[in-house]
Motif scaffolding. Structure first.
Motif, PDB file in Angstrom:
ATOM      1  N   ALA A  54       0.799  -1.230   0.000  1.00 44.60           N
ATOM      2  CA  ALA A  54       0.000   0.000   0.000  1.00 44.60           C
ATOM      3  C   ALA A  54       0.831   1.280   0.000  1.00 44.60           C
ATOM      4  CB  ALA A  54      -0.984   0.037   1.177  1.00 44.60           C
ATOM      5  N   TYR A  55       1.835   1.387   0.839  1.00 42.64           N
ATOM      6  CA  TYR A  55       2.513   2.663   1.045  1.00 42.64           C
ATOM      7  C   TYR A  55       3.740   2.814   0.141  1.00 42.64           C
ATOM      8  CZ  TYR A  55      -0.402   2.656   5.194  1.00 42.64           C
ATOM      9  OH  TYR A  55      -1.469   2.596   6.038  1.00 42.64           O
ATOM     10  N   ASP A 108       2.478  -1.808  14.819  1.00 41.98           N
ATOM     11  CA  ASP A 108       2.317  -0.379  14.540  1.00 41.98           C
ATOM     12  C   ASP A 108       0.886   0.055  14.814  1.00 41.98           C
ATOM     13  OD1 ASP A 108       3.604   2.047  13.391  1.00 41.98           O
ATOM     14  OD2 ASP A 108       1.954   1.877  11.973  1.00 41.98           O
ATOM     15  N   PRO A 109       0.692   1.188  15.507  1.00 48.01           N
ATOM     16  CA  PRO A 109      -0.670   1.644  15.794  1.00 48.01           C
ATOM     17  C   PRO A 109      -1.348   2.276  14.586  1.00 48.01           C
ATOM     18  CG  PRO A 109       0.917   3.185  16.698  1.00 48.01           C
ATOM     19  CD  PRO A 109       1.710   2.031  16.160  1.00 48.01           C
ATOM     20  N   TRP A 148       3.374   4.583  10.964  1.00 48.19           N
ATOM     21  CA  TRP A 148       4.758   4.696  10.500  1.00 48.19           C
ATOM     22  C   TRP A 148       4.856   5.427   9.167  1.00 48.19           C
ATOM     23  CZ3 TRP A 148       6.559   2.971   5.878  1.00 48.19           C
ATOM     24  CH2 TRP A 148       5.841   1.974   5.207  1.00 48.19           C
ATOM     25  N   ALA A 149       3.817   5.339   8.368  1.00 52.26           N
ATOM     26  CA  ALA A 149       3.848   5.975   7.053  1.00 52.26           C
ATOM     27  C   ALA A 149       3.408   7.434   7.086  1.00 52.26           C
ATOM     28  CB  ALA A 149       2.962   5.202   6.088  1.00 52.26           C
ATOM     29  N   LEU A 150       3.030   7.931   8.250  1.00 51.89           N
ATOM     30  CA  LEU A 150       2.476   9.283   8.369  1.00 51.89           C
ATOM     31  C   LEU A 150       3.437  10.273   9.010  1.00 51.89           C
ATOM     32  CD1 LEU A 150      -1.033   8.216   9.723  1.00 51.89           C
ATOM     33  CD2 LEU A 150      -0.500   8.896   7.371  1.00 51.89           C
ATOM     34  N   ALA A 209      15.330   2.882  13.913  1.00 51.77           N
ATOM     35  CA  ALA A 209      14.618   2.349  12.740  1.00 51.77           C
ATOM     36  C   ALA A 209      13.455   3.258  12.372  1.00 51.77           C
ATOM     37  CB  ALA A 209      14.106   0.943  13.044  1.00 51.77           C
ATOM     38  N   GLY A 210      13.211   3.387  11.063  1.00 47.62           N
ATOM     39  CA  GLY A 210      12.218   4.349  10.595  1.00 47.62           C
ATOM     40  C   GLY A 210      10.877   3.767  10.248  1.00 47.62           C
TER      41      GLY A 210
END
Length: 308
Positions: A103-104, A167-168, A247-249, A303-304
């Protein structure tokens, strides 16, 4: 048995479909129009079916040409990838591992992981296959990619997963939204809110099951947008709200273009994992090595992939 068509015929079919004209296709391929016309007649003779029909000075593909174009795309892509692999090998790269993220398309974590990978391995190159993100598990199964970073639990036969992180989910909105000062939102908070989603197919342990259904509270569907980055831009412009993985935001949150709140007071976390073919799970396999190092890197403080 010798194939009816060769690579030149496949390139011809692709070029004519892209341009619609013999002259333009010939220019694209660097040949004369008469040579290309002869090659087209030869392909149709070998297949014994017409590939194109003429309409208003343009060539229109037949179903046969459309089918052959799909085959050509796959073969020519594989050939291009093989050529790239050979060039990499000559430059000291012995293994190319192809990876995609579900998705990301946010890859701010990538430089850090590549440095981590290169410090611990030799001769492995990581290739990001962004085009496979809409269905990365299928990409692993059909060998288009080697590792899929996906959310949720994976149970498909022939695939194995290495856990990466939890991840939330965040309910995201514009900074001027009426709920922008909330630490968390419940289902009843978002009744009637314009909601943008990248899929209306309910998934277990996501917003449908954990936010909407428990209180029988639903937002108002505003749009279905399959690109999360586009969803973020719409939310930032106050054209709706959404629920995405945190994490993607991070970039948009750090810039203050959107704000996020936990999904329910307890929060909803989603497991992410690295999925590969079970046959590639040997310890000395470069695909397994990359997946295992990715899991190790995700536990590093810097870590990212997710928020800490």
């Amino acid at each position: 048995m010798k194939p009816l068509l060769d690579l030149r015929h496949l390139q011809l079919i692709q070029a004519i479909i892209e341009t619609g004209r013999i002259t333009d296709a010939a220019e694209k391929l660097g040949v004369t129009p008469s040579a290309l016309s002869h090659r087209l007649r030869e392909a149709e003779r070998r297949l014994d079916v017409p590939l194109f029909t003429r309409m208003h000075k343009r060539l229109r593909k037949t179903p046969a040409a459309e089918h052959m174009a799909v085959v050509a795309e796959r073969i020519l892509t594989d050939l291009s990838r093989a050529e790239q692999d050979v060039r990499r090998m000559n430059a000291g790269i012995q293994h190319v591992v192809r990876l995609s993220v579900e998705a990301y398309s946010n890859y701010r974590w990538l430089p850090s992981f590549i440095r981590y990978l290169k410090a611990r391995t030799d001769g492995i190159d990581l290739q990001i296959m962004a085009g496979a993100r809409s269905n990365p598990l299928a990409g692993v199964q059909n060998r288009h990619i080697d590792i899929a970073v996906v959310s949720g639990n994976v149970t498909q036969a022939g695939l194995s997963a290495i856990p990466l992180f939890e991840d939330p989910l965040l309910y995201i909105m514009s900074p001027t939204h009426r709920l922008a000062d909330r630490d968390f939102v419940e289902g009843y908070d978002i009744v009637g809110e314009p909601f943008i989603t990248y899929t209306k197919v309910p998934e277990p342990d996501r917003e449908f099951a954990r936010l909407f259904r428990p209180t029988d509270s639903y937002p108002q569907w505003a749009a279905t947008v399959e690109l999360p980055e586009a969803i973020v831009e719409l939310v930032a412009s106050d054209l709706g709200t959404s629920v995405l993985s945190s994490w993607a935001l991070q970039t948009a949150l750090d810039e203050g273009r959107i704000v996020g709140a936990r999904v329910t007071e307890e929060g909803v976390t989603v497991p992410w994992c690295a999925v590969m073919r079970t046959e590639d799970m040997d310890d000395d396999d470069p695909i397994h090595s990359v997946a295992r190092l990715l899991a190790d890197w995700c536990r590093e403080p810097d870590a990212g992939f997710h928020l800490r």
